[in-house]
Design an enzyme around this catalytic site. Structure first.
Site, PDB file in Angstrom:
ATOM      1  N   GLY B  10       0.833  -1.205   0.000  1.00 36.02           N
ATOM      2  CA  GLY B  10       0.000   0.000   0.000  1.00 36.02           C
ATOM      3  C   GLY B  10       0.863   1.248   0.000  1.00 36.02           C
ATOM      4  O   GLY B  10       1.765   1.378   0.824  1.00 36.02           O
ATOM      5  N   GLY B  11       0.577   2.139  -0.929  1.00 38.52           N
ATOM      6  CA  GLY B  11       1.383   3.347  -1.078  1.00 38.52           C
ATOM      7  C   GLY B  11       0.645   4.609  -0.688  1.00 38.52           C
ATOM      8  O   GLY B  11       0.947   5.684  -1.172  1.00 38.52           O
ATOM      9  N   GLY B  12      -0.347   4.479   0.180  1.00 33.03           N
ATOM     10  CA  GLY B  12      -0.999   5.674   0.728  1.00 33.03           C
ATOM     11  C   GLY B  12      -0.134   6.244   1.842  1.00 33.03           C
ATOM     12  O   GLY B  12       1.013   5.848   2.032  1.00 33.03           O
ATOM     13  N   GLY B  15       1.369   3.649   4.437  1.00 33.36           N
ATOM     14  CA  GLY B  15       2.397   2.792   3.846  1.00 33.36           C
ATOM     15  C   GLY B  15       3.672   3.567   3.561  1.00 33.36           C
ATOM     16  O   GLY B  15       4.776   3.090   3.823  1.00 33.36           O
ATOM     17  N   HIS B 236     -20.428  10.140   5.569  1.00 35.17           N
ATOM     18  CA  HIS B 236     -20.110  11.573   5.543  1.00 35.17           C
ATOM     19  C   HIS B 236     -21.362  12.351   5.191  1.00 35.17           C
ATOM     20  O   HIS B 236     -22.033  12.038   4.212  1.00 35.17           O
ATOM     21  CB  HIS B 236     -19.007  11.843   4.511  1.00 35.17           C
ATOM     22  CG  HIS B 236     -18.316  13.141   4.730  1.00 35.17           C
ATOM     23  ND1 HIS B 236     -18.928  14.340   4.502  1.00 35.17           N
ATOM     24  CD2 HIS B 236     -17.066  13.431   5.172  1.00 35.17           C
ATOM     25  CE1 HIS B 236     -18.077  15.321   4.788  1.00 35.17           C
ATOM     26  NE2 HIS B 236     -16.938  14.796   5.190  1.00 35.17           N
ATOM     27  N   SER B 250     -15.858  18.384   1.270  1.00 39.38           N
ATOM     28  CA  SER B 250     -15.128  18.381   2.528  1.00 39.38           C
ATOM     29  C   SER B 250     -15.871  19.033   3.691  1.00 39.38           C
ATOM     30  O   SER B 250     -16.592  20.015   3.528  1.00 39.38           O
ATOM     31  CB  SER B 250     -13.806  19.110   2.331  1.00 39.38           C
ATOM     32  OG  SER B 250     -13.182  19.310   3.564  1.00 39.38           O
ATOM     33  N   ARG B 285     -19.607  13.945  12.230  1.00 35.43           N
ATOM     34  CA  ARG B 285     -20.245  13.465  11.006  1.00 35.43           C
ATOM     35  C   ARG B 285     -21.428  12.530  11.262  1.00 35.43           C
ATOM     36  O   ARG B 285     -22.419  12.584  10.535  1.00 35.43           O
ATOM     37  CB  ARG B 285     -19.202  12.758  10.147  1.00 35.43           C
ATOM     38  CG  ARG B 285     -18.185  13.749   9.630  1.00 35.43           C
ATOM     39  CD  ARG B 285     -17.007  13.095   8.985  1.00 35.43           C
ATOM     40  NE  ARG B 285     -16.082  14.132   8.513  1.00 35.43           N
ATOM     41  CZ  ARG B 285     -14.907  13.870   7.956  1.00 35.43           C
ATOM     42  NH1 ARG B 285     -14.508  12.626   7.799  1.00 35.43           N
ATOM     43  NH2 ARG B 285     -14.126  14.844   7.560  1.00 35.43           N
ATOM     44  N   LEU B 392      -6.060  11.682   8.279  1.00 41.12           N
ATOM     45  CA  LEU B 392      -4.713  11.908   7.753  1.00 41.12           C
ATOM     46  C   LEU B 392      -3.705  11.752   8.875  1.00 41.12           C
ATOM     47  O   LEU B 392      -2.621  11.201   8.706  1.00 41.12           O
ATOM     48  CB  LEU B 392      -4.618  13.306   7.121  1.00 41.12           C
ATOM     49  CG  LEU B 392      -5.390  13.491   5.811  1.00 41.12           C
ATOM     50  CD1 LEU B 392      -5.317  14.934   5.343  1.00 41.12           C
ATOM     51  CD2 LEU B 392      -4.862  12.556   4.740  1.00 41.12           C
TER      52      LEU B 392
END
Lengths: 257, 588, 204
Positions: B10-12, B15, B236, B250, B285, B392
């Site tokens: 995983g490259g998020g 990761g 959301h 957002s 939310r 995040l």
């Protein structure tokens, strides 16, 4: 307008393998309001039958975010490089007329993998070449970041939205099989990293890279890059600025050698 | 000992952060990702990232951040790791700032902060409305630096199929398949970190990317790892409905002054402000989504009779909006057509985030030693509801914990993966190759893409904002049927090269298993807590359900076990947003 | 440096276009403008003066032939590597890019002919003018010759616009736009100027 029985007709340039011959195939998809090119292709794979009524392999294409931030679904739509997710069918019809055929093709400046998927590794390799990063000591919390003026951030932020999608490379006449031009996006990236207060400490490395074969000097000022950039990065201004920087640097380097 | 190596899948953000932390210590990393890492789903995050930087004269503190997070999560999160995350947050932001993230600035060149839901202080650093993309690009660049130095080897366009677990029960690597060449191969590694994100695609329409299938989680679930708190799905409140996906608008829109309203008796009714005077439009939310649901479904007051209300920014200055919310202004304008600077946006609640995920310990290790999980695919930091701009943070923070923990684990091994018995690898490879063959040859009647739509529809209908046991039982049955129908899939693509349908079919199998865990978890939890709301059990029941649900895979469906929650730092109290939050008694 | 770079040659290529080639072009047209004031006699006198200047071949070599040859040879490479797409991307600057390459080729052919005809084929000014006047009185030749001349002028004027960008002199949109207008105005002005000279010579 009654939309019963209306169809969206697409013509897709297909290719089974990187080295096989391309061919065109048409599909009809029932029209619904608010569709985009990705949702049309999704309908195709739910019922992969071409206009001749023959069952065929579903069209292969790349997509991911569907919000025009990942850059994966970039393709030529009626000859223009753009993200398929943001290509709304109704908007296209506003320009071409309702029901007019929509032509999909893979980008031409990159090796084709299959159908609409292409291999854009070259762009990521070139990011390495121009050292597009801020060389920090490490990712641990050392200190506050450097102060950075709001007015600088405003334009630098625009560059930092580049998603390496390849639109600018596709439209640039000087990016071709015959040249090694790294392309417009990467020149803007150099300006971004040369502006950051820590990145600036290593700007010479990036300027050197930018002056190698395939570097900034390959730009021929056709300025298509700017017109097709989905993130509206004023690439032409950044290229002009970096022209100045590389020249100044070349002179300084020669004088102090 | 042979040369060691760690595999990150995983490259998020999670990761990449884990990769960075490992590479910095000189350990090589094999980084597997479905897409070029720069295109990972983290780029979709918009609003910002939380950290108590306390630069706005509000005497904010990491304790307050911690308390807001625990309170917002309805006390279901284990508290010590959350506390450590909130304490690490300012350092993480400063690090990202040093690495070149173009955060939005104040007049004197400091990081600007804005409001976000469920917290009273300005605590959210941001880069316009594309904060996730900016953070992801920055981590991508840093990892590229390590790649150029030869420490990181990227395998982009590879899908994780399963973990390799040897006779001793240790994870020694994984099996993965190349999306283009279809090659299936062994990746040996002394530890494997899964940073594979959430599973919004299980609901077919969600704010997530098409790669967010939770297939890796589903796979190791069937290999014996636990999934935890899967019933907690964040919906959301402000998304826009599209034909192919629901697009996120957002929470920063509300943070910057956006107001949510609909018409009642012919006049605008700002129902969030009326129902929750203390927090107004900035309620968390789950609360906002339920309020919108109530207004639209129960009261029938949705705009144009549909399940939608207005999110209004048109009273704010255009320049202010362009500068601080430009990214979402563009998305709405592009995909909807109207200009949100001039007219109110039409929004509705959409599936967004998985609070639950792979069960891990405080070092982010699963019950399979050597197999770790970080980011949205773990369950650690958000309890029963996640606060905006904490995702995040948790993605990056979990990477900073998981990377070094995996490194420490690998260094402590007596035998490396290279020296481990070949048997386990070949056995797992054979198993995956056989499964691949099976999928390739499927010639039934079900189109996998259509079946996926049906899975999404039943999940959205039965395991959404409002749940009840009758629907959930029906959903359990529906999923069992879909599981059977999966066996009758037709492999619509007969091509042996870059065949996306094979991957989709395999992902779908794993999605069904995870969907089942979500459903059974929701069925068993007879209370209302955070995002999990059952009108038949309207209150939180701490006595019975202040517990993490742990789902164990069995061929007959998931079995739920319950685990105590660590509430050693803040005593649970009633969670309400119509009045200001009580000050937490303990700590400081 | 271990990796090769064409940065220097590209910049030299760009610089030569203005200094000396562009300046020479303007000087050349100015000299030819004597046709407006003194008619054929003055024009002949000027040509003879230029031809008989001591060491004129050194000047020609250094200021004209070598720079033009370098610019042309490297320019051919630049024309070769481009994948023109003006029919796909119909933006003004992209058309200019395409025309820059087309006019480069036309100018190259024109210059070879022009230099042979007016510098090497005949040695006396009288013969040069006679030859040219005779040819220009043929309408087809006049058109071809004018296209050659206009190509050279366009190539110079548009090149001036790109030169300013390539040297980082015009950076922002505003300055680039203004210079785009200036370059195109220059093309029209110099173009009319050049063709007028041809018209006068054709009438001798």
């Amino acid at each position: 307008m009654a939309n019963d029985n209306k169809v969206i007709n697409i013509k897709v340039k297909r290719q089974d393998k990187p080295d096989s011959a391309p061919y065109w195939e048409e599909f009809n998809i029932p029209y619904k309001p608010n569709m985009n090119v990705v949702s049309v292709l999704m309908e195709v794979r739910k019922n992969p039958v071409n206009v001749q009524g023959k069952a065929v392999n579903p069209v292969v294409w790349e997509c991911n975010c569907l919000e025009e931030v990942c850059g994966a679904c970039t393709m030529l739509i009626n000859g223009v490089p753009r993200q398929a997710c943001a290509a709304l069918i109704d908007k296209i019809y506003e320009q071409t007329g309702f029901g007019k055929q929509i032509v999909l093709a893979p980008l031409t400046k990159f090796p084709i993998v299959r159908d609409l998927t292409i291999n854009r590794d070259r762009m990521f390799e070139n990011l390495k070449r121009v050292k597009a990063w801020v060389p920090v000591d490490g990712s641990w919390a050392i200190a506050r970041g450097p102060r950075f003026a709001d007015r600088e951030q405003r334009w630098a932020y625009i560059i930092s939205r580049c998603m390496t999608c390849g639109c600018c490379q596709e439209a640039c006449p000087n990016v071709s099989g015959k040249s090694k031009f790294i392309g417009p996006s990467h020149i803007a990236q150099v300006r971004l990293f040369n502006t950051h207060p820590i990145g600036e400490m290593h700007k010479e490395d990036r300027l050197d890279a930018l002056m190698l074969e395939g570097g900034i000097q390959e730009c021929g000022n056709a300025q298509n890059c700017r017109k097709v950039c989905p993130k509206e990065i004023p690439l032409t201004n950044h290229i002009a600025f970096m022209n100045k920087e590389t020249f100044k640097y070349a002179v300084r380097k020669w004088r102090t050698k | 000992m042979s040369k060691q190596k760690i595999i990150v899948v995983g490259g998020g953000l999670a990761g990449l952060m884990a990769t960075m932390r490992i590479a910095e210590k000189g350990m090589p990393v094999d980084l597997l990702s479905l897409v070029p890492v720069k295109r990972s789903h983290s780029v979709c995050a918009q609003g910002g990232i939380n950290a108590a930087l306390d630069t706005k004269g509000e005497t904010d503190s990491t304790w307050e951040h911690f308390d807001d997070t625990i309170y917002g999560g309805d006390f279901l999160a284990n508290q010590p790791p959350v506390k450590r995350m909130c304490e690490a947050a300012p350092g993480i932001i400063y690090t990202m700032d040093r690495m070149g993230v173009m955060f939005t600035r104040t007049a004197e060149g400091l990081l600007d902060l804005r409001n976000f839901g469920g917290q009273k202080n300005k605590r959210t650093a941001f880069a316009g409305a594309t904060t996730g993309a900016q953070l992801e690009y920055c981590c991508d660049e840093q990892v590229r630096k390590h790649e150029a130095a030869g420490l990181v080897t990227k395998y982009e366009g590879w899908e994780f199929l399963s973990a390799v677990v040897d006779d001793e029960g240790l994870c020694r690597g994984c099996i993965a398949q190349n999306l283009t060449t279809m090659e299936i191969r062994i990746f040996k590694g002394d530890a494997v970190i899964l940073a594979t994100g959430g599973g919004g695609m299980i609901y077919a329409k969600s704010t997530t990317s098409t790669i967010c299938t939770a297939t890796a989680a589903g796979s190791i679930f069937q290999q014996g790892a636990y999934l935890a708190n899967m019933e907690f799905i964040q919906i959301h409140p402000t998304a826009m409905l599209g034909d192919d996906k629901t697009r996120l608008m957002s929470e920063s829109a509300r943070g910057e002054g956006g107001r949510v309203w609909t018409y009642k008796d012919g006049k605008p009714w700002y129902f969030l402000e009326e129902m929750y005077p203390a927090y107004g439009n900035l309620v968390p939310r789950d609360i906002a989504s339920r309020a919108i649901h109530k207004v639209c479904v129960d009261m029938g007051l949705g705009i144009d009779g549909k399940n939608q209300v207005y999110l209004d920014l048109s009273h704010l200055p255009t320049d202010f909006l362009n500068r601080r919310l430009g990214g979402i202004m563009e998305i709405y304008e592009k995909f909807h057509g109207d200009d949100p600077r001039k007219v109110a946006m039409k929004i509705f609640p959409g599936i967004h985030y998985f609070m639950g995920g792979i069960h891990v310990d405080e070092n982010h290790q699963t019950c399979i030693p050597g197999l770790f999980a970080a980011g949205e695919c773990d369950y650690m930091y958000h309890g029963a509801n996640r606060l905006g701009a904490n995702s995040l943070l948790s993605a990056l923070y979990s990477g900073t914990v998981c990377g070094p923990a995996a490194l420490k684990y690998a260094k402590g091994l007596s035998k490396t993966a290279e020296d481990a018995d070949e048997k386990a690898f070949t056995a797992e490879l054979k198993k995956q190759e056989a499964f691949d063959e099976k999928i390739k040859k499927m010639n039934g009647t079900e189109n996998p893409y259509v079946l996926h739509q049906e899975l999404g529809e039943t999940m959205r209908a039965n395991v959404g904002i409002v749940r009840n046991n009758k629907d959930l039982t029906a959903n359990d049955q529906a999923i069992r049927e879909i599981k059977e129908r999966w066996e009758k899939i037709n492999m619509v693509d007969g091509h042996g090269f870059s065949n996306q349908t094979i991957f989709f079919a395999r992902d779908l199998k794993n999605m069904i298993e995870v969907a089942h865990a979500i459903t059974v978890g929701a069925l068993r939890r007879d209370e209302s807590r955070g995002s999990h709301y059952k009108p038949d059990f309207p209150d939180r029941n701490d006595e019975k359900f202040l517990k993490t649900s742990k789902s164990r895979w069995t061929p007959d469906g998931p079995e739920i076990e319950w685990e105590e929650v660590d509430i050693s730092l803040i005593k649970p109290r009633k969670r309400v947003y119509n009045v200001a939050k009580e000050v937490s008694a303990s700590g400081k | 440096m271990d990796k090769k770079s064409n940065f220097l040659i590209r910049r030299i290529h760009s610089l030569l276009a203005i200094i000396p080639i562009g300046i020479f072009l303007l000087f050349h047209l100015s000299l030819n403008s004597t046709v407006f004031f003194g008619g054929r006699p003055l024009y002949e006198a000027v040509i003879n003066f230029m031809k008989n200047m001591p060491l004129v071949w050194v000047l020609e070599l250094v200021i004209i032939f070598v720079p033009i040859l370098v610019h042309a040879i490297y320019g051919l490479w630049i024309v070769y590597v481009a994948k023109n797409n003006a029919f796909n991307y119909k933006y003004g600057n992209n058309w200019a890019f395409y025309l820059q390459r087309i006019t480069a080729l036309i100018t190259a052919v024109f210059l070879v002919f022009h230099v042979y005809l007016q510098r090497f084929s005949v040695h006396e000014a009288e013969g040069v003018i006679d030859g040219l006047t005779g040819l220009l009185q043929n309408p087809l030749f006049f058109i071809l010759y004018a296209i050659g001349l206009l190509s050279a002028i366009f190539h110079f004027c548009n090149g001036f616009f790109t030169f300013l960008i390539s040297w980082g002199i015009t950076i922002g949109d505003h300055s680039q736009k203004i210079c785009r207008y200036i370059s195109m105005t220059l093309f029209v002005v110099i173009g009319v100027w050049g063709v007028s000279i041809l018209t006068v010579i054709a009438g001798f």
